[in-house]
Design a protein around this motif. Structure first.
Motif, mmCIF file in Angstrom:
data_model
loop_
_atom_site.group_PDB
_atom_site.id
_atom_site.type_symbol
_atom_site.label_atom_id
_atom_site.label_comp_id
_atom_site.label_asym_id
_atom_site.label_seq_id
_atom_site.Cartn_x
_atom_site.Cartn_y
_atom_site.Cartn_z
ATOM 1 N N ARG A 212 33.594 41.217 26.278
ATOM 2 C CA ARG A 212 33.354 41.945 27.502
ATOM 3 C C ARG A 212 31.914 42.401 27.570
ATOM 4 O O ARG A 212 31.334 42.509 28.645
ATOM 5 C CB ARG A 212 34.307 43.146 27.588
ATOM 6 C CG ARG A 212 35.197 43.107 28.828
ATOM 7 C CD ARG A 212 36.312 44.108 28.730
ATOM 8 N NE ARG A 212 37.241 43.727 27.699
ATOM 9 C CZ ARG A 212 38.044 44.565 27.043
ATOM 10 N NH1 ARG A 212 38.040 45.792 27.281
ATOM 11 N NH2 ARG A 212 38.849 44.147 26.106
ATOM 12 N N MET A 213 31.329 42.661 26.430
ATOM 13 C CA MET A 213 29.957 43.147 26.420
ATOM 14 C C MET A 213 28.968 42.059 26.792
ATOM 15 O O MET A 213 27.857 42.323 27.143
ATOM 16 C CB MET A 213 29.604 43.688 25.040
ATOM 17 C CG MET A 213 30.186 45.063 24.785
ATOM 18 S SD MET A 213 30.008 45.546 23.064
ATOM 19 C CE MET A 213 28.254 45.615 22.893
ATOM 20 N N THR A 214 29.347 40.767 26.668
ATOM 21 C CA THR A 214 28.390 39.711 26.978
ATOM 22 C C THR A 214 28.109 39.590 28.462
ATOM 23 O O THR A 214 27.125 39.009 28.867
ATOM 24 C CB THR A 214 28.893 38.351 26.473
ATOM 25 O OG1 THR A 214 30.175 38.117 27.018
ATOM 26 C CG2 THR A 214 28.980 38.358 24.971
ATOM 27 N N LEU A 215 28.980 40.114 29.297
ATOM 28 C CA LEU A 215 28.747 40.028 30.728
ATOM 29 C C LEU A 215 27.598 40.946 31.109
ATOM 30 O O LEU A 215 27.580 42.103 30.755
ATOM 31 C CB LEU A 215 30.015 40.441 31.495
ATOM 32 C CG LEU A 215 31.134 39.402 31.533
ATOM 33 C CD1 LEU A 215 32.358 39.949 32.214
ATOM 34 C CD2 LEU A 215 30.685 38.141 32.212
ATOM 35 N N ASP A 216 26.625 40.406 31.799
ATOM 36 C CA ASP A 216 25.450 41.170 32.189
ATOM 37 C C ASP A 216 25.648 41.678 33.599
ATOM 38 O O ASP A 216 25.837 40.906 34.526
ATOM 39 C CB ASP A 216 24.219 40.259 32.113
ATOM 40 C CG ASP A 216 22.957 41.042 32.368
ATOM 41 O OD1 ASP A 216 21.878 40.441 32.334
ATOM 42 O OD2 ASP A 216 23.045 42.270 32.599
ATOM 43 N N GLY A 350 30.562 44.824 38.517
ATOM 44 C CA GLY A 350 29.131 44.566 38.466
ATOM 45 C C GLY A 350 28.797 43.149 38.060
ATOM 46 O O GLY A 350 27.639 42.744 38.144
ATOM 47 N N ALA A 351 29.779 42.391 37.616
ATOM 48 C CA ALA A 351 29.516 41.009 37.220
ATOM 49 C C ALA A 351 29.291 40.155 38.467
ATOM 50 O O ALA A 351 29.844 40.418 39.537
ATOM 51 C CB ALA A 351 30.693 40.466 36.404
ATOM 52 N N ASP B 30 39.442 41.806 37.330
ATOM 53 C CA ASP B 30 38.381 42.387 38.148
ATOM 54 C C ASP B 30 38.674 42.154 39.628
ATOM 55 O O ASP B 30 39.449 41.275 39.995
ATOM 56 C CB ASP B 30 37.030 41.739 37.777
ATOM 57 C CG ASP B 30 35.894 42.727 37.919
ATOM 58 O OD1 ASP B 30 34.866 42.527 37.247
ATOM 59 O OD2 ASP B 30 36.024 43.678 38.715
ATOM 60 N N GLU B 31 38.001 42.924 40.461
ATOM 61 C CA GLU B 31 38.212 42.816 41.909
ATOM 62 C C GLU B 31 36.938 42.308 42.572
ATOM 63 O O GLU B 31 35.828 42.581 42.126
ATOM 64 C CB GLU B 31 38.584 44.189 42.484
ATOM 65 C CG GLU B 31 39.990 44.629 42.130
ATOM 66 C CD GLU B 31 40.359 45.951 42.781
ATOM 67 O OE1 GLU B 31 41.446 46.454 42.499
ATOM 68 O OE2 GLU B 31 39.540 46.476 43.573
ATOM 69 N N ILE B 32 37.141 41.623 43.685
ATOM 70 C CA ILE B 32 36.007 41.075 44.421
ATOM 71 C C ILE B 32 35.397 42.174 45.284
ATOM 72 O O ILE B 32 36.096 42.892 45.999
ATOM 73 C CB ILE B 32 36.452 39.893 45.297
ATOM 74 C CG1 ILE B 32 36.971 38.748 44.404
ATOM 75 C CG2 ILE B 32 35.314 39.395 46.165
ATOM 76 C CD1 ILE B 32 37.594 37.613 45.174
ATOM 77 N N ALA B 33 34.076 42.285 45.208
ATOM 78 C CA ALA B 33 33.365 43.236 46.069
ATOM 79 C C ALA B 33 32.790 42.529 47.294
ATOM 80 O O ALA B 33 32.859 43.046 48.403
ATOM 81 C CB ALA B 33 32.251 43.934 45.288
ATOM 82 N N ALA B 34 32.222 41.356 47.081
ATOM 83 C CA ALA B 34 31.631 40.608 48.200
ATOM 84 C C ALA B 34 31.524 39.153 47.799
ATOM 85 O O ALA B 34 31.394 38.823 46.620
ATOM 86 C CB ALA B 34 30.242 41.154 48.558
ATOM 87 N N GLU B 35 31.591 38.297 48.799
ATOM 88 C CA GLU B 35 31.455 36.850 48.574
ATOM 89 C C GLU B 35 30.371 36.335 49.501
ATOM 90 O O GLU B 35 30.449 36.520 50.723
ATOM 91 C CB GLU B 35 32.770 36.127 48.878
ATOM 92 C CG GLU B 35 33.796 36.193 47.769
ATOM 93 C CD GLU B 35 35.055 35.427 48.129
ATOM 94 O OE1 GLU B 35 35.488 35.516 49.285
ATOM 95 O OE2 GLU B 35 35.601 34.742 47.260
#
Lengths: 410, 272
Positions: A212-216, A350-351, B30-35
């Motif tokens: 999980r930490m590798t995701l920037d 944030g990914a 995870d959830e989508i914020a924008a596409e």
């Protein structure tokens, strides 16, 4: 030797030589301390402070034994002795990790004490939790060293308690084959009693944390503003450059190609119709005032027209108005490979990910660049022209997501 | 990908899937914020350069670098830009500027321009220039990476001038020495080297490969280059070509296996 005082001279140094003189003093070369009789040595010994001298070579006595003058001279070198290694506070002889220290002798020399401690003290393997946990290989090695009983003992084991238990069961003496091995270092010396050992479950959990930490998540700001809205115009986000290992090949769908070809054919047919009409108009204008009875009727050759797809175009379906048509792919450079290739998705965590066709790429922010970068469109034709399009504000790095690209085992 | 032409997506399309799990993107938790839809265009692919200015700060605004003269060698695609220097600045050393100005001209001119010459950098990866327009990301492949470094040719000219001046002085001395030389001739040793024809051919090829290219580069004359800075109408018109006009979806012909093989290499060399 000039520095060596004569016998007579040395017999009464205090009388013949001034005190503190260099010639008779302490700081003169090899003649130091050479005196004569014990009287002189005693007088020297009891001289002014800082004027202590060793006894003469002839009269030098063994250290520790009193001289005839009465005082005992012991040679104390100014060099410091060998440094004795001090054990960390946790690993002293009185530490609960060690076997019972009640039998520790008090009169054993320092060296023997050290040897005993090294022999009897169990080695502690340093272990930490979190992302820097020991990998499976180290855990397996620890298991081979005799920690097999810990695998099923739960998520964490109090090593100090186990060591104490082993000590109470009679674990003194040399290291057993299945002795615990724990390394006490400087930063954990204070809490050596609470060291924990990683189990396989903890290792798996730590690996998941690392994944999980590798995701920037720094690429989020390149596409979303502070209000959580997507950037719409390049003025908001500036120009950006994405670095990808390879751009996949794209092509138009067959129905789109067929439709565009149909458009081309219609365009060609329309143009020919217009040309024919113009030719007919020109001929009519030429023949307006002249009536040629012997003129040959000029008819178009049907054989030529049969080669065309649309000989008589359907005016109802064709748009031959003078209004400008919508720009087509063929109108701009004629490159048919332009179009939509995928989706860039910004996630709530944030990914940022980029999906090109069936390929999934992780988007992360590239290395910060300290110098200026710009985009230039260079036309090296005649005349040569260069257009500076703007500065590059953001750089993103796209790496393929191997989990989705790797072939499945099935 | 849908085969129907896609219209321009507005706000509603960007956030159409907001809140849904990102299962199709490999992150089901995870959830989508924008596409944002991504478009690819090749209109400027053959002429787009990424310029790097190693001596300029990142915060330098576009338009501050205003070259007065631009030149190009069309065949080798090398460009030169003359950037004016502020000779009136209190930080400018006029004495030194006058000395170095002799490398530009003999009239006593100050060194008032800095010439930046382009150096192509080999690409190890693929770069795509992108602009975000109306919630859409438009990408264009970059042709090459170019660094603009200062040219120090004025120092070379200065050195040549000094060398020529010293050569004149030496020639005068040599003329005097030759008179003396005729008087006392000395025996000189001559070293003879014999090379085979093949070795000579190989040596000639080796020397010609680099020197030939360098020579051709120096022989090509500079041509005038019309430079349009950022913010001008011409640049704005060309910048519009970074936006794709076709809205149709393209089909990806590269499979994941082919992509991995192209990036990493053939993991199973026995299997073709």
């Amino acid at each position: 030797m000039p520095d060596t005082p004569s016998q007579n001279e040395g017999s009464a140094p205090s009388e013949s030589r001034p005190r503190g003189s260099i010639r008779g003093g302490l700081t003169r070369g090899r003649g130091r301390g050479r005196g004569g009789t014990s009287a002189s040595s005693s007088s020297l010994a009891s001289g002014t402070p800082g004027n202590e001298r060793l006894a003469s070579v002839r009269n030098r006595s063994t250290p520790g034994t009193p001289t005839p003058g009465g005082s005992k001279l012991v040679f104390k070198p100014s060099n410091p002795g060998r440094r004795v290694k001090r054990e960390p506070p946790g690993a002293t002889a009185s530490s609960p990790l060690l076997p019972s220290s009640s039998t520790a002798p008090s009169t054993v020399s320092v060296k023997k004490e050290q040897v005993r401690r090294v022999r009897e003290r169990p080695k502690l393997i340093e272990s930490v939790s979190g992302p820097f946990a020991q990998g499976p290989a180290m855990i397996a090695a620890a298991g081979r060293r005799g920690m097999t009983g810990m695998a099923g003992a739960g998520p964490s084991v109090n090593l100090s308690a186990m060591a104490q238990q082993m000590a109470q069961e009679g674990g003194g003496g040399g290291p057993a084959a299945d002795a615990l091995e724990v390394v006490v270092t400087d930063h954990n010396a204070g809490d050596s009693g609470s060291l924990e050992v990683q189990t396989e479950e903890m290792a798996v959990r730590a690996a998941e944390d690392m994944a999980r930490m590798t995701l920037d998540y720094s690429a989020y700001e390149g596409f979303m503003d502070s209000g959580g809205k997507a950037l719409k115009h390049e003025a908001d986000g500036g120009m950006l450059v994405m670095q990808v290992p390879l751009v996949p090949e794209f092509d138009l769908a067959p129905e789109i190609v067929h439709r565009r070809l149909g458009r081309k054919q219609k365009k060609v047919a329309r143009q020919r119709t217009i040309d024919l009409q113009q030719q007919q108009q020109q001929q009519q204008q030429q023949q307006q005032g002249v009536v040629d009875v012997d003129a040959v009727d000029v008819k178009p050759k049907l054989e030529d027209l049969e080669d065309l797809e649309d000989v008589k175009p359907d005016l109802a379906s064709l748009d031959i108005s003078d209004e400008p048509q919508e720009p087509d792919a063929d109108d701009d450079n004629g490159d048919l490979a332009d179009g939509r290739v995928g989706t860039l998705v910004v996630l709530k965590s944030g990914a940022v990910r980029l999906k090109l066709g069936t390929l999934l790429l992780d988007v992360s922010r590239g290395a910060d660049c300290q110098f200026m970068r710009g985009l230039l469109a260079l036309d090296s034709g005649d005349p040569a022209t260069a257009f500076l399009l703007g500065n590059i504000d953001h750089m993103f790095l796209c790496t393929p997501d191997l989990e989705s690209l790797a072939p499945s085992e099935n | 990908m849908s085969d129907t032409p896609d219209v321009a997506m507005g706000d509603s399309s960007i956030y159409a899937s907001a809140g849904q799990p990102a299962t199709q993107y490999g992150l089901p938790d995870d959830e989508i914020a924008a596409e944002l839809p991504v478009f690819l265009t090749h209109k400027l692919a053959k002429s787009l350069h990424m310029l790097v200015y190693p001596q300029k700060e990142h915060a330098t605004k576009p338009g501050l670098i205003n070259p007065t003269v631009a030149r190009i060698k069309p065949i080798h695609r090398q460009i030169e830009l003359d950037i004016p220097l502020d000779v009136q600045s209190p930080m400018y050393n006029k004495e030194r500027g006058r000395e170095l100005g002799e490398g530009i001209s003999d009239v006593g001119r100050l060194l008032d321009t800095q010439t930046l010459v382009s150096v192509d950098i080999p690409k190890n990866s693929t770069y795509l220039a992108g602009v975000v327009r109306n919630g859409e990301l438009h990408l264009t492949p970059v042709e090459c990476l170019t660094q603009l470094r200062p040219s120090l040719k004025y120092l070379d000219r200065l050195a040549e001038k000094q060398k020529a001046a010293s050569k004149i002085h030496d020639d005068n001395e040599d003329a005097e020495a030759e008179d003396d030389k005729d008087k006392d001739a000395k025996a000189q040793t001559i070293q003879v080297t014999v090379r085979s024809a093949e070795a000579e051919e190989a040596l000639r090829q080796q020397q010609n490969s680099i020197a030939y290219i360098q020579q051709k580069l120096e022989e090509e004359p500079w041509s005038k280059l019309a430079y349009h800075d950022v913010g001008s109408e011409e640049s704005a018109l060309v910048a519009e070509k970074l936006v794709a006009t076709n809205r149709e979806s393209l089909l990806c012909k590269t499979t994941p296996d082919e992509y991995l093989t192209a990036v990493i290499g053939n993991m199973n060399p026995d299997i073709l």
